[in-house]
Design a protein around this motif. Sequence first.
Motif, PDB file in Angstrom:
ATOM      1  N   TYR A 188      -5.170  -0.827   3.967  1.00  0.00           N
ATOM      2  CA  TYR A 188      -5.288  -1.268   2.582  1.00  0.00           C
ATOM      3  C   TYR A 188      -6.031  -2.669   2.365  1.00  0.00           C
ATOM      4  O   TYR A 188      -5.524  -3.573   3.010  1.00  0.00           O
ATOM      5  CB  TYR A 188      -3.741  -1.483   2.229  1.00  0.00           C
ATOM      6  CG  TYR A 188      -2.848  -0.216   2.402  1.00  0.00           C
ATOM      7  CD1 TYR A 188      -2.843   0.662   1.433  1.00  0.00           C
ATOM      8  CD2 TYR A 188      -2.046   0.040   3.669  1.00  0.00           C
ATOM      9  CE1 TYR A 188      -2.205   1.862   1.418  1.00  0.00           C
ATOM     10  CE2 TYR A 188      -1.283   0.930   3.614  1.00  0.00           C
ATOM     11  CZ  TYR A 188      -1.197   2.033   2.592  1.00  0.00           C
ATOM     12  OH  TYR A 188      -0.606   3.146   2.818  1.00  0.00           O
ATOM     13  N   MET A 216       4.002  -0.914  10.225  1.00  0.00           N
ATOM     14  CA  MET A 216       3.365  -1.483   9.105  1.00  0.00           C
ATOM     15  C   MET A 216       3.276  -2.990   9.625  1.00  0.00           C
ATOM     16  O   MET A 216       4.020  -3.476  10.317  1.00  0.00           O
ATOM     17  CB  MET A 216       3.789  -1.366   7.958  1.00  0.00           C
ATOM     18  CG  MET A 216       5.076  -1.907   7.751  1.00  0.00           C
ATOM     19  SD  MET A 216       5.834  -1.592   6.097  1.00  0.00           S
ATOM     20  CE  MET A 216       6.350   0.072   6.214  1.00  0.00           C
ATOM     21  N   GLY A 222       3.252  -3.846  -0.563  1.00  0.00           N
ATOM     22  CA  GLY A 222       3.569  -2.874   0.204  1.00  0.00           C
ATOM     23  C   GLY A 222       4.605  -1.537  -0.164  1.00  0.00           C
ATOM     24  O   GLY A 222       4.299  -1.444  -1.424  1.00  0.00           O
ATOM     25  N   LEU A 223       4.947  -1.207   0.702  1.00  0.00           N
ATOM     26  CA  LEU A 223       6.042   0.053   0.571  1.00  0.00           C
ATOM     27  C   LEU A 223       7.289  -0.003  -0.401  1.00  0.00           C
ATOM     28  O   LEU A 223       7.979  -1.059   0.078  1.00  0.00           O
ATOM     29  CB  LEU A 223       6.222   0.727   1.894  1.00  0.00           C
ATOM     30  CG  LEU A 223       6.895   1.945   1.960  1.00  0.00           C
ATOM     31  CD1 LEU A 223       6.090   3.411   1.471  1.00  0.00           C
ATOM     32  CD2 LEU A 223       7.376   2.444   3.328  1.00  0.00           C
ATOM     33  N   GLU A 224       7.459   0.832  -1.163  1.00  0.00           N
ATOM     34  CA  GLU A 224       8.677   0.885  -1.807  1.00  0.00           C
ATOM     35  C   GLU A 224       8.994   2.190  -1.941  1.00  0.00           C
ATOM     36  O   GLU A 224       8.336   3.355  -2.045  1.00  0.00           O
ATOM     37  CB  GLU A 224       8.521   0.595  -3.471  1.00  0.00           C
ATOM     38  CG  GLU A 224       8.103  -0.963  -3.257  1.00  0.00           C
ATOM     39  CD  GLU A 224       7.746  -1.610  -4.990  1.00  0.00           C
ATOM     40  OE1 GLU A 224       7.652  -2.673  -5.217  1.00  0.00           O
ATOM     41  OE2 GLU A 224       7.609  -0.690  -5.992  1.00  0.00           O
ATOM     42  N   ASN A 245      11.277   8.117   7.364  1.00  0.00           N
ATOM     43  CA  ASN A 245      11.755   8.617   5.942  1.00  0.00           C
ATOM     44  C   ASN A 245      11.554  10.186   6.102  1.00  0.00           C
ATOM     45  O   ASN A 245      10.929  10.853   7.093  1.00  0.00           O
ATOM     46  CB  ASN A 245      10.862   8.325   4.845  1.00  0.00           C
ATOM     47  CG  ASN A 245       9.644   8.602   4.773  1.00  0.00           C
ATOM     48  OD1 ASN A 245       8.623   8.072   5.523  1.00  0.00           O
ATOM     49  ND2 ASN A 245       9.032   9.849   4.218  1.00  0.00           N
ATOM     50  N   HIS A 263       8.264   7.747  -2.814  1.00  0.00           N
ATOM     51  CA  HIS A 263       7.714   6.328  -2.381  1.00  0.00           C
ATOM     52  C   HIS A 263       6.284   5.873  -2.637  1.00  0.00           C
ATOM     53  O   HIS A 263       5.345   7.243  -3.163  1.00  0.00           O
ATOM     54  CB  HIS A 263       7.900   6.104  -0.816  1.00  0.00           C
ATOM     55  CG  HIS A 263       7.547   7.276  -0.074  1.00  0.00           C
ATOM     56  ND1 HIS A 263       7.917   8.659   0.063  1.00  0.00           N
ATOM     57  CD2 HIS A 263       6.199   7.206   0.865  1.00  0.00           C
ATOM     58  CE1 HIS A 263       7.219   9.099   1.208  1.00  0.00           C
ATOM     59  NE2 HIS A 263       6.229   8.406   1.560  1.00  0.00           N
ATOM     60  N   ARG A 264       5.882   4.908  -2.671  1.00  0.00           N
ATOM     61  CA  ARG A 264       4.469   4.446  -2.883  1.00  0.00           C
ATOM     62  C   ARG A 264       4.133   3.209  -2.485  1.00  0.00           C
ATOM     63  O   ARG A 264       5.100   2.556  -1.930  1.00  0.00           O
ATOM     64  CB  ARG A 264       4.613   4.141  -4.547  1.00  0.00           C
ATOM     65  CG  ARG A 264       5.425   3.035  -5.060  1.00  0.00           C
ATOM     66  CD  ARG A 264       5.495   2.927  -6.530  1.00  0.00           C
ATOM     67  NE  ARG A 264       6.279   1.578  -7.056  1.00  0.00           N
ATOM     68  CZ  ARG A 264       6.873   1.307  -8.288  1.00  0.00           C
ATOM     69  NH1 ARG A 264       6.104   2.126  -9.170  1.00  0.00           N
ATOM     70  NH2 ARG A 264       7.292   0.221  -8.490  1.00  0.00           N
ATOM     71  N   VAL A 265       3.047   2.804  -2.548  1.00  0.00           N
ATOM     72  CA  VAL A 265       2.631   1.419  -2.006  1.00  0.00           C
ATOM     73  C   VAL A 265       1.728   0.813  -3.050  1.00  0.00           C
ATOM     74  O   VAL A 265       0.877   1.321  -3.672  1.00  0.00           O
ATOM     75  CB  VAL A 265       1.524   1.669  -0.627  1.00  0.00           C
ATOM     76  CG1 VAL A 265       1.022   0.238  -0.255  1.00  0.00           C
ATOM     77  CG2 VAL A 265       1.925   2.298   0.215  1.00  0.00           C
ATOM     78  N   SER A 279      -0.754   0.499   7.900  1.00  0.00           N
ATOM     79  CA  SER A 279       0.357   1.213   8.062  1.00  0.00           C
ATOM     80  C   SER A 279      -0.038   2.543   9.058  1.00  0.00           C
ATOM     81  O   SER A 279      -1.175   2.965   8.803  1.00  0.00           O
ATOM     82  CB  SER A 279       1.055   1.578   6.940  1.00  0.00           C
ATOM     83  OG  SER A 279       0.113   2.660   6.216  1.00  0.00           O
TER      84      SER A 279
END
Length: 327
Positions: A188, A216, A222-224, A245, A263-265, A279
Motif C-alpha cells: 500500500y 502487517m 490500515g485494516l478494519e 480471520n 473487512h476493508r483497508v 500486508s
Amino acid sequence: MDGIPTIDIARFLNGDAGDKRAVADQVAAACRDIGFLVIAGHGITRETLERTFERSFAFYDLDAGTKTRWHPTGAARQRGYHGVATRSLASTLGNKTPSDLRESVFLGPVDDHSAHFANLPEAATAYAPNLIPDQPDGVAEAFTGIYRAYERLSLDLLRIFAVALDLPENHFTPLMGRHFSILGIHHYPALAISPEPGQLRAGAHTDFGAMTILAMTEGRGGLEAQTPDGRWLPVLPQPGELVVNLGDMMQRWTNDRWVSTLHRVVVPAIGDTGSRRLSIGYFVHPDFDADIRCIPTCLGPGETPKHPPITAGQHIRAKIDRSHKAA
C-alpha cells in the motif's frame, strides 16, 4: 465488542489437554462473535517476518516495467505481480467501486500437485505454475519461505479449530495434503493524489476460503473489521503477532455458526509518507476435491444444513466467477 481479541496459541501447541481446551474455547468465542482474532505464540519468528517485509519492500521499490515482468499472461489470475488499482475487492460482493489502491504479488502452492488433478481440468488454474520474482536478491527465497511458514501454521490452526468445534484434533488434516492456498504480498504506497470517491486501499469484502493468516507492518490507513452492529474496528496487532480471520468456506462448513466478517483497508491522508505499509496474507484453501459439508457438531436437534455439500474447488470457483462477473 471493544476490540479484536488477542490469543496466545502456544498453550495449545505445547500444552496438555486442559491447555488445548482453554485455547480452543477462546478461539471458538472469537470465531462466533467477530470472525477475527490476533494470535501470539504461533512459532513464526519476528526475524522471519522482518526479513520478508524487508525483501518485499525491496521488490516494490523496483520500477514498474521490471515488476510487470512477473505479471501473469495465462488463465491463472492469482499468480505473479498485479499493479496498483488493477483489482477491486468490493466487486466480489457485487459493489461497483473504484479499483483498490494497492499492488500485489500472488503465489500458489509451492508443491506441484497438477499431475494428481490431471483428469480434473477445472483444477488446472488452482495448481498453475508460480511466477515468483527473483529480483532483488533474496526475494524468491523470502516469498517461498513465508509460504512454507504459513503452511505449517495453517495446519496448527486447523487443529485448534477442530477442538473448538468439538471434533477430533486432526479432523481437517486429511483435507490439506494437496491444498491450493494462496499467498498475497500486498503493498500500500503512500498516496500522492486524492483517491476517487469511494476508493479504498482495499474495498470492503469477505475472504473466500477457510481462513486467512495475515502479517502487517505498521502504518496509518490500515485494516478494519466490521462488528455485528455495523461499527468498524481497527485491527492492530503488536509486532510479531498475526491476524487470523475466517472466510466464507468456514462459515459454510460451520452452518453459519462461525462468521466470515466484512473487512476493508482504509485510505490515509494525502502525502502521509508514514502510511506506506505491507500486508502478507495466506488464504487457506483445502484440497481442490475436499468435501465441504455441514460439520455434524454444528447441527442442533431438528436443524438442517443451510448449505448443500460442495467441493472446495467448486466453492472457490463460484466465488471467483461471481467476482469477475461483478467487476
